[in-house]
Design a protein around this motif. Structure first.
Motif, short mmCIF file in Angstrom:
data_model
loop_
_atom_site.label_atom_id
_atom_site.label_comp_id
_atom_site.label_asym_id
_atom_site.label_seq_id
_atom_site.Cartn_x
_atom_site.Cartn_y
_atom_site.Cartn_z
N GLN A 220 19.28 -1.65 51.04
CA GLN A 220 18.90 -1.02 52.31
C GLN A 220 17.46 -1.46 52.63
O GLN A 220 16.67 -1.69 51.72
CB GLN A 220 18.97 0.50 52.21
N TYR A 221 17.13 -1.53 53.92
CA TYR A 221 15.80 -2.00 54.30
C TYR A 221 15.40 -1.45 55.66
O TYR A 221 16.23 -0.95 56.42
CB TYR A 221 15.77 -3.53 54.33
N ASN B 240 14.92 -0.36 49.48
CA ASN B 240 15.14 0.85 48.70
C ASN B 240 15.12 0.59 47.19
O ASN B 240 15.31 1.51 46.41
CB ASN B 240 16.45 1.54 49.10
N ARG B 241 14.83 -0.65 46.80
CA ARG B 241 14.68 -0.98 45.38
C ARG B 241 13.44 -1.85 45.21
O ARG B 241 13.04 -2.58 46.12
CB ARG B 241 15.90 -1.76 44.87
N ARG C 201 8.18 -2.17 46.49
CA ARG C 201 9.34 -2.07 47.37
C ARG C 201 9.13 -2.64 48.76
O ARG C 201 10.07 -2.67 49.56
CB ARG C 201 9.76 -0.61 47.50
#
Length: 127
Positions: free
Chosen positions: A50-51, A65-66, A93
């Motif tokens: 996700q971004y 998200n990582r 991140r």
């Protein structure tokens, strides 16, 4: 003995501060390309992520998200007419990309890759 204990404790604390950024971080390939009227940077993740993107004060932020590690040198070199520098934020991140001027951003997903286009002067790239 007390000095060695303090030194060991200090090293442990430092390792705990640095470790979250690297430990468990995905290795992401970053590509860049200059097109006729916009720049493009691609983040090739090993799996879906996700971004979000935004530009503020001539800095393009791409938040994931990582946590991740990446080398930006080749991408920045190809985008030298648009990009001054790029780095990863302290939390591991967010890609922070310093632009040469005012830009707008659009982005899309291509499988597990995140494609980010930025156009000078405020006109979004239309897909």
């Amino acid at each position: 003995m007390r000095r060695h204990t303090s030194l060991a404790l200090g090293m442990f604390v430092l390792a705990m501060i640095i470790a979250p950024r690297v430990y468990g971080a995905d290795t992401v390939q970053v590509r860049g390309g200059a097109h006729e009227d916009y720049g493009r940077i691609v983040f090739d993740w090993p799996s879906r992520v996700q971004y979000s993107t935004r530009i503020a004060n001539q800095v393009l932020s791409v938040r994931f998200n990582r946590s991740f590690t990446a080398e930006f040198g080749a991408a920045v070199a190809k985008l030298r007419d648009h990009v001054l520098s790029a780095r990863i934020s302290s939390d591991g991140r967010t890609a922070l990309i310093r632009l040469v001027g005012d830009y707008t951003v659009t982005s899309f997903r291509n499988k597990s890759a995140i494609v980010v286009d930025f156009r000078p002067g405020g006109k979004p790239v239309v897909k």
